[in-house]
Design a protein around this motif. Structure first.
Motif, PDB file in Angstrom:
ATOM      1  N   LEU A  17       0.710   8.842  86.320  1.00 41.36           N
ATOM      2  CA  LEU A  17       1.019   9.804  87.135  1.00 41.36           C
ATOM      3  C   LEU A  17       1.393  11.350  86.548  1.00 41.36           C
ATOM      4  O   LEU A  17       0.920  12.271  87.249  1.00 41.36           O
ATOM      5  CB  LEU A  17       2.644   9.460  87.541  1.00 41.36           C
ATOM      6  CG  LEU A  17       2.831   8.202  88.212  1.00 41.36           C
ATOM      7  CD1 LEU A  17       4.369   7.681  88.500  1.00 41.36           C
ATOM      8  CD2 LEU A  17       1.911   8.350  89.649  1.00 41.36           C
ATOM      9  N   LEU A  18       1.592  11.611  85.498  1.00 39.59           N
ATOM     10  CA  LEU A  18       1.665  12.684  84.576  1.00 39.59           C
ATOM     11  C   LEU A  18       0.153  13.283  84.603  1.00 39.59           C
ATOM     12  O   LEU A  18      -0.014  14.472  84.971  1.00 39.59           O
ATOM     13  CB  LEU A  18       2.141  12.526  83.276  1.00 39.59           C
ATOM     14  CG  LEU A  18       2.403  14.131  82.540  1.00 39.59           C
ATOM     15  CD1 LEU A  18       3.309  15.007  83.264  1.00 39.59           C
ATOM     16  CD2 LEU A  18       2.950  13.791  81.119  1.00 39.59           C
ATOM     17  N   LEU A  19      -0.688  12.494  84.174  1.00 35.57           N
ATOM     18  CA  LEU A  19      -2.278  13.155  84.171  1.00 35.57           C
ATOM     19  C   LEU A  19      -2.759  13.526  85.562  1.00 35.57           C
ATOM     20  O   LEU A  19      -3.424  14.553  85.455  1.00 35.57           O
ATOM     21  CB  LEU A  19      -3.275  11.949  83.457  1.00 35.57           C
ATOM     22  CG  LEU A  19      -2.822  11.707  82.000  1.00 35.57           C
ATOM     23  CD1 LEU A  19      -3.652  10.563  81.466  1.00 35.57           C
ATOM     24  CD2 LEU A  19      -3.283  12.943  81.201  1.00 35.57           C
ATOM     25  N   ASN A  20      -2.117  12.537  86.485  1.00 33.45           N
ATOM     26  CA  ASN A  20      -2.982  12.830  87.817  1.00 33.45           C
ATOM     27  C   ASN A  20      -2.237  14.452  88.273  1.00 33.45           C
ATOM     28  O   ASN A  20      -2.980  15.045  88.938  1.00 33.45           O
ATOM     29  CB  ASN A  20      -2.622  12.051  88.814  1.00 33.45           C
ATOM     30  CG  ASN A  20      -3.501  10.859  88.566  1.00 33.45           C
ATOM     31  OD1 ASN A  20      -4.699  10.852  88.210  1.00 33.45           O
ATOM     32  ND2 ASN A  20      -2.877   9.649  88.979  1.00 33.45           N
ATOM     33  N   ASP A  21      -0.856  14.430  87.852  1.00 32.35           N
ATOM     34  CA  ASP A  21      -0.050  15.843  88.442  1.00 32.35           C
ATOM     35  C   ASP A  21      -0.773  17.041  87.602  1.00 32.35           C
ATOM     36  O   ASP A  21      -0.926  17.899  88.241  1.00 32.35           O
ATOM     37  CB  ASP A  21       1.120  15.892  88.106  1.00 32.35           C
ATOM     38  CG  ASP A  21       1.784  14.637  89.212  1.00 32.35           C
ATOM     39  OD1 ASP A  21       1.247  14.466  89.989  1.00 32.35           O
ATOM     40  OD2 ASP A  21       3.044  14.479  88.729  1.00 32.35           O
ATOM     41  N   LEU A  22      -1.138  16.756  86.380  1.00 34.59           N
ATOM     42  CA  LEU A  22      -1.930  17.686  85.621  1.00 34.59           C
ATOM     43  C   LEU A  22      -3.099  18.158  86.149  1.00 34.59           C
ATOM     44  O   LEU A  22      -3.507  19.389  86.297  1.00 34.59           O
ATOM     45  CB  LEU A  22      -1.749  17.470  84.222  1.00 34.59           C
ATOM     46  CG  LEU A  22      -0.441  17.484  83.380  1.00 34.59           C
ATOM     47  CD1 LEU A  22      -0.633  16.907  81.947  1.00 34.59           C
ATOM     48  CD2 LEU A  22       0.239  18.854  83.311  1.00 34.59           C
ATOM     49  N   LYS A  23      -3.930  17.273  86.547  1.00 33.58           N
ATOM     50  CA  LYS A  23      -5.387  17.474  86.990  1.00 33.58           C
ATOM     51  C   LYS A  23      -5.247  18.082  88.419  1.00 33.58           C
ATOM     52  O   LYS A  23      -5.873  18.865  88.560  1.00 33.58           O
ATOM     53  CB  LYS A  23      -5.976  16.037  87.350  1.00 33.58           C
ATOM     54  CG  LYS A  23      -6.513  15.418  85.981  1.00 33.58           C
ATOM     55  CD  LYS A  23      -7.238  14.190  86.285  1.00 33.58           C
ATOM     56  CE  LYS A  23      -7.526  13.291  85.047  1.00 33.58           C
ATOM     57  NZ  LYS A  23      -8.206  12.036  85.397  1.00 33.58           N
ATOM     58  N   ILE A  25      -2.855  20.186  89.121  1.00 28.83           N
ATOM     59  CA  ILE A  25      -2.475  21.853  88.841  1.00 28.83           C
ATOM     60  C   ILE A  25      -3.535  22.331  88.342  1.00 28.83           C
ATOM     61  O   ILE A  25      -3.822  23.537  88.822  1.00 28.83           O
ATOM     62  CB  ILE A  25      -1.117  21.552  87.877  1.00 28.83           C
ATOM     63  CG1 ILE A  25       0.021  21.076  88.695  1.00 28.83           C
ATOM     64  CG2 ILE A  25      -0.985  23.090  87.501  1.00 28.83           C
ATOM     65  CD1 ILE A  25       1.040  20.793  87.537  1.00 28.83           C
ATOM     66  N   ILE A  26      -4.103  21.859  87.455  1.00 26.39           N
ATOM     67  CA  ILE A  26      -5.488  22.683  86.793  1.00 26.39           C
ATOM     68  C   ILE A  26      -6.470  23.105  88.002  1.00 26.39           C
ATOM     69  O   ILE A  26      -7.157  23.845  88.114  1.00 26.39           O
ATOM     70  CB  ILE A  26      -6.021  21.856  85.789  1.00 26.39           C
ATOM     71  CG1 ILE A  26      -5.157  21.846  84.533  1.00 26.39           C
ATOM     72  CG2 ILE A  26      -7.359  22.228  85.385  1.00 26.39           C
ATOM     73  CD1 ILE A  26      -5.456  20.838  83.432  1.00 26.39           C
ATOM     74  N   GLN A  27      -6.719  22.019  88.759  1.00 25.78           N
ATOM     75  CA  GLN A  27      -7.843  22.160  89.880  1.00 25.78           C
ATOM     76  C   GLN A  27      -7.418  23.204  90.877  1.00 25.78           C
ATOM     77  O   GLN A  27      -8.182  23.826  91.576  1.00 25.78           O
ATOM     78  CB  GLN A  27      -8.267  20.988  90.370  1.00 25.78           C
ATOM     79  CG  GLN A  27      -9.247  19.817  89.605  1.00 25.78           C
ATOM     80  CD  GLN A  27      -9.259  18.428  89.762  1.00 25.78           C
ATOM     81  OE1 GLN A  27      -8.812  18.190  90.890  1.00 25.78           O
ATOM     82  NE2 GLN A  27     -10.231  17.820  89.189  1.00 25.78           N
ATOM     83  N   SER A  28      -6.204  23.248  91.222  1.00 32.71           N
ATOM     84  CA  SER A  28      -5.755  23.880  92.312  1.00 32.71           C
ATOM     85  C   SER A  28      -5.587  25.542  91.903  1.00 32.71           C
ATOM     86  O   SER A  28      -5.732  26.344  92.802  1.00 32.71           O
ATOM     87  CB  SER A  28      -4.264  23.731  92.760  1.00 32.71           C
ATOM     88  OG  SER A  28      -3.372  23.934  91.958  1.00 32.71           O
ATOM     89  N   LYS A  29      -5.509  25.659  90.703  1.00 33.29           N
ATOM     90  CA  LYS A  29      -5.514  27.149  90.197  1.00 33.29           C
ATOM     91  C   LYS A  29      -6.787  27.617  90.022  1.00 33.29           C
ATOM     92  O   LYS A  29      -7.515  27.169  89.000  1.00 33.29           O
ATOM     93  CB  LYS A  29      -4.489  27.458  88.992  1.00 33.29           C
ATOM     94  CG  LYS A  29      -3.223  27.301  89.354  1.00 33.29           C
ATOM     95  CD  LYS A  29      -2.313  27.509  88.113  1.00 33.29           C
ATOM     96  CE  LYS A  29      -0.952  27.439  88.277  1.00 33.29           C
ATOM     97  NZ  LYS A  29      -0.259  27.653  87.012  1.00 33.29           N
ATOM     98  N   PRO A  30      -7.339  28.679  90.606  1.00 33.15           N
ATOM     99  CA  PRO A  30      -8.723  29.047  90.484  1.00 33.15           C
ATOM    100  C   PRO A  30      -8.657  29.869  89.116  1.00 33.15           C
ATOM    101  O   PRO A  30      -7.647  30.510  88.705  1.00 33.15           O
ATOM    102  CB  PRO A  30      -9.028  30.017  91.655  1.00 33.15           C
ATOM    103  CG  PRO A  30      -7.791  30.576  92.117  1.00 33.15           C
ATOM    104  CD  PRO A  30      -6.903  29.269  91.714  1.00 33.15           C
ATOM    105  N   GLN A  31      -9.886  29.784  88.267  1.00 35.06           N
ATOM    106  CA  GLN A  31      -9.794  30.357  86.829  1.00 35.06           C
ATOM    107  C   GLN A  31      -9.867  31.924  87.260  1.00 35.06           C
ATOM    108  O   GLN A  31     -10.753  32.489  87.915  1.00 35.06           O
ATOM    109  CB  GLN A  31     -10.897  30.136  86.149  1.00 35.06           C
ATOM    110  CG  GLN A  31     -11.040  28.674  85.831  1.00 35.06           C
ATOM    111  CD  GLN A  31     -10.689  28.360  84.354  1.00 35.06           C
ATOM    112  OE1 GLN A  31     -11.099  29.135  83.545  1.00 35.06           O
ATOM    113  NE2 GLN A  31     -10.353  27.072  84.001  1.00 35.06           N
ATOM    114  N   GLN A  32      -8.827  32.600  86.885  1.00 33.86           N
ATOM    115  CA  GLN A  32      -9.029  34.110  86.795  1.00 33.86           C
ATOM    116  C   GLN A  32      -9.735  34.878  85.727  1.00 33.86           C
ATOM    117  O   GLN A  32      -9.580  34.388  84.428  1.00 33.86           O
ATOM    118  CB  GLN A  32      -7.335  34.663  86.854  1.00 33.86           C
ATOM    119  CG  GLN A  32      -6.724  34.430  88.048  1.00 33.86           C
ATOM    120  CD  GLN A  32      -5.322  34.842  88.084  1.00 33.86           C
ATOM    121  OE1 GLN A  32      -4.792  35.246  86.905  1.00 33.86           O
ATOM    122  NE2 GLN A  32      -4.616  34.613  89.139  1.00 33.86           N
TER     123      GLN A  32
END
Length: 88
Positions: A17-23, A25-32
């Protein structure tokens, strides 16, 4: 006082669950990308020496802005230079 036992299965489920949540979060934020880069950042990005960077400035290949002795380069200008020098 109640004691709660946590099993390996509980820990594995929590891990998943933690890994899925982290993935997510990472995918939802565009790299600035930083808009303005300093000379050392440009040299690292392009893997060039300070002399080569100076030549790019002097011959007008790469534009820059100088504020208080520090030179800043617009990231989009660097992209233009790289895209303009593509070989077929």
């Amino acid at each position: 006082m109640a004691i709660e036992v946590i099993t390996r299965e509980d820990l594995n489920e929590f891990r998943s669950l933690l890994l899925n949540d982290l993935k997510e979060i990472i995918q939802s934020k565009p790299q600035q990308v930083k808009q303005w880069l300093k000379s050392n950042e440009v040299r690292k990005l392009l893997n060039i020496s300070s002399g080569t960077l100076q030549n790019l400035r002097v011959n007008g290949t790469l534009t820059y802005t100088k504020i208080g002795g520090i030179m800043y380069y617009n990231h989009s200008d660097i992209d233009k230079v790289l895209n303009g020098n593509k070989s077929k």
